[in-house]
Design an enzyme around this catalytic site. Structure first.
Site, short mmCIF file in Angstrom:
data_model
loop_
_atom_site.label_atom_id
_atom_site.label_comp_id
_atom_site.label_asym_id
_atom_site.label_seq_id
_atom_site.Cartn_x
_atom_site.Cartn_y
_atom_site.Cartn_z
N GLY A 155 0.86 -1.19 0.00
CA GLY A 155 0.00 0.00 0.00
C GLY A 155 0.89 1.23 0.00
O GLY A 155 2.05 1.17 -0.42
N ARG A 177 -2.19 -8.53 -1.51
CA ARG A 177 -3.47 -9.15 -1.87
C ARG A 177 -3.68 -9.02 -3.38
O ARG A 177 -4.05 -9.95 -4.05
CB ARG A 177 -4.60 -8.38 -1.18
N THR A 236 6.27 -2.71 11.41
CA THR A 236 5.74 -1.39 11.79
C THR A 236 4.23 -1.35 11.52
O THR A 236 3.65 -0.28 11.42
CB THR A 236 6.43 -0.25 11.00
N SER A 237 3.61 -2.55 11.37
CA SER A 237 2.17 -2.56 11.04
C SER A 237 1.33 -2.79 12.30
O SER A 237 1.03 -1.82 13.01
CB SER A 237 1.88 -3.60 9.96
N ARG A 238 0.99 -4.02 12.57
CA ARG A 238 0.28 -4.35 13.81
C ARG A 238 0.90 -5.61 14.38
O ARG A 238 1.24 -6.55 13.64
CB ARG A 238 -1.21 -4.59 13.54
N GLU A 267 -0.16 -5.51 22.79
CA GLU A 267 0.35 -4.20 23.16
C GLU A 267 -0.45 -3.59 24.31
O GLU A 267 -1.68 -3.63 24.26
CB GLU A 267 0.19 -3.31 21.91
N HIS A 285 5.64 1.65 19.60
CA HIS A 285 4.62 2.02 18.61
C HIS A 285 4.71 3.51 18.24
O HIS A 285 3.81 4.30 18.55
CB HIS A 285 3.21 1.66 19.11
N GLY A 287 5.64 4.52 14.91
CA GLY A 287 5.76 4.64 13.45
C GLY A 287 5.35 6.01 12.94
O GLY A 287 6.02 6.61 12.09
C1 GLV Z 1 -0.56 3.81 13.57
O1 GLV Z 1 -0.23 2.75 14.00
C2 GLV Z 1 -1.70 4.02 12.73
O2 GLV Z 1 -2.36 3.05 12.35
O3 GLV Z 1 -1.98 5.18 12.43
#
Ligand code: GLV
Length: 325
Positions: A155, A177, A236-238, A267, A285, A287
């Site tokens: 993305g 995807r 750096t996503s989830r 988390e 967290h 990012g």
């Molecule tokens: C940060 O983790 C966001 O999703 O904005």
């Protein structure tokens, strides 16, 4: 009577000014998550809600909020919100894509460079007085330049990481995807591969997917076992995209080169053993955690909230199907 809104985090004055002028506003003014009971109580009479990523906006909250029309999330990921239920109840939901792309891509790259050059370990060593002499083959890291990067999730953020990777002359593989069109692939110098190939061939694997039912534990024991023994995993996503227990085992056994994590499965709790490892860098967290970007996120969330409450389409509408109800 004025429309009432609730902001669950502490945002700067200039960001919330447009809301103050229009609405009766309540805001958590502490730099910590709003107490759950307080949130349940305060949301009762509100039409608008601007929650933080750390607030779970689930059935419990929605049951307490019979007047709610609009939820403007502070962040791009919105897995903290039960969107299906919000839609069923006619509540609009928005997020903040775009404004945090560069900050997050920068952090993914920071983690790549830091974990491969053992930045945190080196800093600790010097501070603790363990830097006694220089020697040619001591405290060596691995280079990023010219290596293979595997981006999972192409993305906005994945693409911004690819831009930076080109400057490091990397071969860039990606899995997504949906495959992006071949012209764009060519311009971006990226190759589409299946997940297995990506994991097998990459020196760095960067996770940039949203958390959904399909991406939960996308990286588990089997996937980790496909990675090179020298490869680094960057997230750096989830946190829930990785089976964190499996990752701890693999890191402990040194079956991969290391990991750079900004997010965690439960988390802010960490899987036991994670903090004892020296081949992982752990961040809280952050990012999107630059002053510039957090202001942009707040400003966009405010714009979305106002649009929704004024009966306009929010610029970053997550559940447009709600209008068909
Ligand atoms: C940060 O983790 C966001 O999703 O904005």
């Amino acid at each position: 009577m004025k429309t009432r809104i609730l902001i669950t985090g502490n945002l700067p004055e200039n960001v919330i000014l447009p809301l103050k002028e229009k609405y009766e506003m309540e805001m958590n003014q502490e730099d910590r998550p709003m107490d759950r009971q307080e949130l349940l109580l305060r949301v009762k009479d509100k039409q608008g809600l601007l929650p933080m990523l750390s607030d779970s906006i689930n059935e419990e909250v929605l049951n307490c909020a019979p007047h709610l029309k609009m939820i403007a999330n502070f962040g791009v990921g919105y897995n903290n919100i039960d969107v299906r239920l919000a839609t069923a109840r006619g509540i609009m939901v928005s997020n903040t894509p775009g404004v945090l792309t560069d900050a997050t891509a920068e952090l993914a790259f920071t983690l790549m460079l830091s974990v491969s050059r053992r930045l945190v370990e080196g800093d600790r060593m010097v501070r603790e007085g363990r830097f006694k002499f220089w020697a040619p083959m001591l405290f060596l890291g691995r280079e990023v330049t010219g290596k293979t990067l595997g981006i999972i999730g192409m993305g906005k953020i994945g693409k911004a990481i690819a831009v930076r990777a080109r400057a490091f002359d990397m071969r860039i593989l990606y899995h997504n995807r949906k495959r992006i069109n071949s012209k764009e692939e060519e311009n971006m110098r990226v190759e589409y591969v299946d997940l297995k190939t990506l994991l097998k061939e990459s020196d760095f694997v960067s996770l940039n997917v949203p958390l959904t039912e399909e991406t939960k534990h996308l990286i588990g024991k089997n996937e980790l076992s496909l990675m090179k023994s020298t490869a680094f995993l960057i997230n750096t996503s989830r946190g829930q995209v990785i089976d964190e227990k499996a990752l701890v085992e693999v890191l402990r056994a040194r079956k991969i080169g290391g990991a750079g994590l900004d997010v965690y499965e439960n988390e802010p709790s960490l899987t036991p053993g994670l903090t004892e490892l020296d081949n992982v860098i752990l961040l809280p967290h952050v990012g999107s955690g630059t002053l510039e970007t957090r202001i942009k996120i707040g400003t966009l969330a405010v714009e979305n909230l106002i649009a929704g409450l004024e009966g306009r389409t929010p610029p970053n509408f997550v559940n447009p199907e709600v209008l068909k109800k």
